[in-house]
Design an enzyme around this catalytic site. Structure first.
Site, PDB file in Angstrom:
ATOM      1  CB  SER A 101     -15.100 -29.722  44.850  1.00 22.11           C
ATOM      2  OG  SER A 101     -14.655 -31.032  45.174  1.00 22.11           O
ATOM      3  CB  SER A 103     -14.940 -34.576  43.495  1.00 23.45           C
ATOM      4  OG  SER A 103     -14.537 -34.644  44.846  1.00 23.45           O
ATOM      5  CE  LYS A 158     -11.010 -36.858  44.783  1.00 21.40           C
ATOM      6  NZ  LYS A 158     -11.981 -36.023  44.039  1.00 21.40           N
ATOM      7  CB  SER A 261     -13.907 -37.183  40.749  1.00 20.73           C
ATOM      8  OG  SER A 261     -12.994 -37.558  41.759  1.00 20.73           O
TER       9      SER A 261
END
Length: 296
Positions: A101, A103, A158, A261
Site C-alpha cells: 500500500s 501508507s 511503519k 495510514s
C-alpha cells in the site's frame, strides 16, 4: 499456516531424510555396491585383465549406482541443503517483503520489494518469534516491519516515532515528542499517481534520521481508537488528534503518508515481541527500477 512455519516444517522433514540417508541408507548402498563389485570382479577377472570395454563399462555402472540416491531421496534429502540455507538466511539474517500500500510514501511506494534486517533488534526463534539474544533496540526514525497487533498473521511496516516512556502528541498534523516539536521543513509537493492527487511534502527529522512525509490539505485532522486498540488508557483523544504515553516495551509508529495510514493513532502500540526487523533497502521494483537502493 504462514510461510515461516511452512519453511520450518520443510526444513525439519527434509533434514530427517538427509540424516537418514547420510547415516543409514548411503552406507548401506555403499556396502551393497562393494559386495556387488567383489562378485563382479571375481566373475570377470579375465575380461578385466584384457581390458574389455563392455565389461569395464558394466563395472563403472555399478560404481555410479552406488553414488546415486533413489528418486524419492533426491526430492527429500537432496533439497535439504538448499532449504536449510534459505531457512537460516530468512530466519536470522534478511527477509524480503513487498510493500502492498501507499501508507509509507514517499519513502516506500506500492510495489517496492524490500529487505528487512532480522538481527538488528535481536535474534529470535523462528515461528515463535521469541527473542534469544539482545542485539539492539529500535530508534526514533527507524522503518520497522512488525506483526500487526490486532492480527499477528499480518505484517505491517511503519516508522518508529515513540519509544517506551515517551509522550507523543499528534495534533493538527503537528508531531511532538516529550513536549518538543519535531523539526519539519516544507519540501514542495508530491503527486500520488494511484490516487491522482497532489500532496504536501515535508522534511521531518526524528532523532538522527531525516526523511520525507506527506500530508493532504483536504483531509481533516483527527484520530480515534479502534475497538482493537492495544492500550486505550494510554492515549487521550482530543480535537485534532491525540496525546499518548508509550507503555513499557512498546512503540508508537506512524506511516510517512500521514493522512493515508492506519497506525498507532488508531490501533495502539507495537509490542517489542511483535518486531520482525528493520527495513533498509529496496532491492527490486519491476515497474520502477530507479527505486532500487537504500532509504532512510
Amino acid at each position: 499456516m504462514n510461510f515461516a512455519l511452512i519453511l520450518f516444517v520443510l526444513t525439519v522433514v527434509t533434514g530427517c531424510f538427509w540424516l537418514l540417508d547420510v547415516f543409514v541408507l548411503a552406507p548401506t548402498r555403499k556396502k551393497e555396491a562393494q559386495d556387488e563389485l567383489r562378485a563382479f570382479d571375481a566373475d570377470n577377472a579375465e575380461a578385466l585383465r584384457r581390458g574389455e570395454k563392455t565389461v569395464e563399462a558394466a563395472r563403472n555402472a555399478i560404481l555410479i549406482r552406488a553414488k546415486e540416491r533413489p528418486r524419492w531421496l533426491e526430492y527429500t534429502a537432496g533439497f535439504f541443503p538448499i532449504i536449510f540455507f534459505i531457512f537460516v538466511l530468512r530466519s536470522f539474517l534478511f527477509e524480503p517483503f513487498r510493500i502492498p500500500s501507499g501508507s509509507m510514501m514517499p519513502t516506500l511506494e506500492t510495489g517496492d520489494m524490500i529487505l528487512v534486517n532480522k538481527y538488528t533488534y535481536g535474534l529470535r526463534i523462528p515461528v515463535l518469534n521469541t527473542k534469544i539474544l539482545d542485539v539492539g533496540e529500535p530508534q526514533r526514525g527507524d522503518v520497522v516491519v512488525f506483526k500487526y497487533p490486532p492480527n499477528p498473521d499480518i505484517d505491517y511496516i511503519k516508522r518508529v516515532v515513540g519509544l517506551p516512556g515517551d509522550k507523543i502528541s499528534y495534533i493538527n498534523k503537528k508531531l511532538e515528542v516529550n513536549g518538543v516539536p519535531v523539526p519539519l521543513k516544507d519540501d514542495g509537493t508530491y503527486f500520488d499517481e494511484h490516487k491522482m492527487q497532489e500532496l504536501i511534502q515535508s522534511e521531518e527529522k526524528l532523532g538522527e534520521t531525516t526523511h520525507k512525509i506527506l500530508t493532504d490539505k483536504y483531509t481533516p485532522s483527527g484520530a480515534y481508537a479502534l475497538p482493537t486498540h492495544t492500550d486505550p488508557k494510554a492515549c487521550e483523544y482530543v480535537p485534532g488528534g491525540l496525546v499518548c504515553t508509550v507503555p513499557k516495551d512498546k512503540y508508537f509508529v506512524l506511516g510517512d503518508n500521514r493522512d493515508n495510514s492506519e497506525d498507532s493513532r488508531y490501533w495502539g502500540f507495537v509490542p517489542e515481541k511483535n518486531l520482525v526487523g528493520k527495513a533498509f533497502i529496496v532491492w527490486l521494483n519491476v515497474s520502477k527500477p530507479s527505486r532500487i537502493g537504500f532509504f532512510d
